[in-house]
Enzyme design. Structure first.
Site, PDB file in Angstrom:
ATOM      1  N   LYS A  78       0.856  -1.192   0.000  1.00 37.95           N
ATOM      2  CA  LYS A  78       0.000   0.000   0.000  1.00 37.95           C
ATOM      3  C   LYS A  78       0.891   1.241   0.000  1.00 37.95           C
ATOM      4  O   LYS A  78       1.907   1.279   0.723  1.00 37.95           O
ATOM      5  CB  LYS A  78      -0.896  -0.034   1.243  1.00 37.95           C
ATOM      6  CG  LYS A  78      -1.933   1.072   1.316  1.00 37.95           C
ATOM      7  CD  LYS A  78      -2.837   0.864   2.536  1.00 37.95           C
ATOM      8  CE  LYS A  78      -3.926   1.900   2.661  1.00 37.95           C
ATOM      9  NZ  LYS A  78      -4.809   1.682   3.819  1.00 37.95           N
ATOM     10  N   SER A 153      -9.743   1.779   2.868  1.00 38.52           N
ATOM     11  CA  SER A 153      -8.872   2.505   1.984  1.00 38.52           C
ATOM     12  C   SER A 153      -7.851   1.647   1.249  1.00 38.52           C
ATOM     13  O   SER A 153      -7.295   2.101   0.241  1.00 38.52           O
ATOM     14  CB  SER A 153      -8.121   3.574   2.786  1.00 38.52           C
ATOM     15  OG  SER A 153      -7.280   2.975   3.736  1.00 38.52           O
ATOM     16  N   SER A 177      -9.856  -0.668   7.032  1.00 36.44           N
ATOM     17  CA  SER A 177      -9.282  -0.536   5.694  1.00 36.44           C
ATOM     18  C   SER A 177      -8.571  -1.753   5.121  1.00 36.44           C
ATOM     19  O   SER A 177      -8.215  -1.742   3.940  1.00 36.44           O
ATOM     20  CB  SER A 177      -8.311   0.636   5.661  1.00 36.44           C
ATOM     21  OG  SER A 177      -9.032   1.816   5.477  1.00 36.44           O
TER      22      SER A 177
END
Ligand code: GLN
Length: 489
Positions: A78, A153, A177
């Site tokens: 990420k 997210s 997330s």
């Protein structure tokens, strides 16, 4: 079967037997990325040259007899975790050109084991959101239906695993997330206990809630990645040093007879899709057939969790994001009048709408006239929620329920309505508030889209969660695959 369709443990078997090389594995993934990335948009940057170099190093490790579970395995990180000399943007204009001089500890862990980073994943700006639509660069599409969001997210991390662009990815989870996008994309995602995984090098959102964890194709892989990233790190003062570092693979047993499984009556609330509810009820039946004992519990403060979360998380974010002032690093305004104006213009240009909303909300909640009414009150609710779980865990070993109240929603459907977006986290946020570990794994389809089952455990009891998840995964035998339908560009 193509190499990019395999799990970590399947790839590891082939690499160990020297039936394939790490370079061949990496090339298969790079080819796959070229094929599907134009449809999915999961990555902010691809690191093909870096990956080939790493794969060559992995092949040397293998030749030297130093292979471990992750040597030569392609991973996506990420883009809010620092990677040395590789751009780390947090999907924000503020950090569009930021190149960290060091690696996050988790990245360092994976590097030393010989994992091969093939790209950095898209996310909601600074990890604030539930759909990746808040990314300053692009919206990731859900591989099951390209007109729908992958969740967020960590939407790029989850979509890249679902689309076979990597064997696994790392996400971060402040209020859901990792688990919510895993649920919407039909993959496995785990948020470990707060303090189990180092946050050093993870760009801070809400420091008392943030935690890094794995997103994988199955539960076995989840245990493998957890083994790699857990452990005490002196560089993160909240990383714990008094828990035994277990081999999580030892918990992968299909025997769960007598395990006490709780479900909260509060889970079956308004807003829970009928199809999701059915899948969860079926999952409970499956656990019963496996010999577990199902007990009803109550999490009576659950309804207040979202409100408390959005105050605490925004308060911490407003403090953490104060460092982006246009002077030290990050976006700097070109035209301004004086110092204060320079801060204002830099921040106005650099941050997106949702990030600004959180900064304002957090600053307001922390301001002297409102501190007690909002921030302190939210902390009190936090304690009550923790106590809810403590009480429940006197009776049960794990708690199961839905990860998300709905399946993947349409792109554009909620982005103008922040409250509707925040509701996506109603089942995941309480777990962060209490610092507990939670895992999401697919448990069925509704409207042709994956439904995620959330399993929550006691602090540092990831082992029992993995045991329950592994047994369930075997019994449920979820084999559906994304179809990449829709979404003509
Ligand atoms: N969707 C939640 C939020 O926007 C959770 C985000 C996260 O876990 N990073 O705050």
């Amino acid at each position: 079967m193509e190499l990019h369709e395999l799990t970590i443990h399947e790839l590891n078997d082939l690499l160990k037997k020297k039936e394939v090389s790490a370079v061949e594995v990496t090339n298969s993934y790079l080819k796959r990325i070229n094929e599907v990335e134009p449809k999915v948009d999961a990555l902010i940057c691809e690191t093909a040259d870096f990956a080939i170099k790493k794969a060559e190093e992995a092949d040397k490790m293998i030749r030297d007899g130093n292979i471990n579970d992750l040597t030569g395995i392609p991973v996506v990180i990420k883009d809010n975790m620092c990677t040395e000399n590789i751009r780390t943007t947090c999907a924000s204009k503020m950090l569009e050109d930021f190149i960290p001089p060091y690696n996050a500890t988790v990245v360092e862990n994976l590097n030393s084991l010989g994992a091969v980073m093939v790209g950095k994943a898209n996310l909601d700006e600074f990890a604030m959101g539930s759909s990746t639509e808040n990314s300053a660069f692009k919206t990731t599409k859900n591989p099951w239906d390209l007109e729908r969001v992958p969740g967020g997210s960590s939407g790029g991390s989850a979509a890249s695993v679902a689309a076979d662009e990597c064997a696994f990815s790392l996400g971060s989870d402040t209020g859901g997330s990792i688990r919510q996008p895993a649920s919407l994309c039909g993959v496995v995602g785990m948020k470990p206990t707060y303090g189990l995984v180092s946050r050093y090098g993870l760009v801070a959102f809400a420091s008392s809630l943030d935690q890094i964890g794995p997103i994988t194709k199955d539960v076995t892989d989840c245990a493998i990645v957890l083994n790699a990233i857990t452990g005490h790190d002196p560089k993160d003062s909240t990383s714990v040093d008094n828990v035994r570092k277990s081999d999580y693979k030892e918990f992968l047993k299909d025997e769960i007879k007598g395990m006490k499984i709780g479900y909260a009556k509060e889970f079956f609330r308004q807003g829970l899709d009928e199809g999701v509810k059915k899948s969860i009820e079926n999952a409970l039946k499956t656990f019963e057939e496996l010999g577990a004992e199902i007990r009803e519990i109550s999490l009576k403060y659950m309804d207040y969790a979202l409100a408390a979360y959005y105050i605490v998380a925004s308060a911490e974010a407003s403090s953490n994001l104060a460092r982006y002032d246009g002077i030290r690093y990050g976006h700097a305004a070109e035209k301004y009048e004086d110092l204060i104006d320079m801060y204002m213009v830099s921040r106005s240009e650099g941050f997106g709408k949702e990030v600004k909303r959180r900064i304002m909300l957090g600053t307001y909640a922390l301001s002297s006239g409102y501190y007690d009414a909002y921030y302190n009150k939210a902390l009190k609710v936090r304690t009550l929620i923790k106590q809810d779980y403590e009480k429940a865990f006197q009776d049960v070993d794990v708690i199961v329920g839905p990860t998300s109240p709905t399946v993947a929603f349409k792109i554009g459907e909620r982005v103008e309505d922040p409250l509707a977006m925040y509701l996506a986290d109603v089942y995941t946020v309480p777990v962060n508030i209490a610092g507990l570990p939670g895992l999401s794994l697919p448990c069925g389809l509704s409207e042709g889209l994956p439904v995620g089952l959330q399993i929550v455990g006691k602090h540092f009891d990831e082992g029992t969660i993995l045991n329950a998840a592994y047994a369930f995964e075997k019994a449920c035998n979820f084999t559906a695959k994304p179809s990449f339908k829709g979404g003509a560009k």
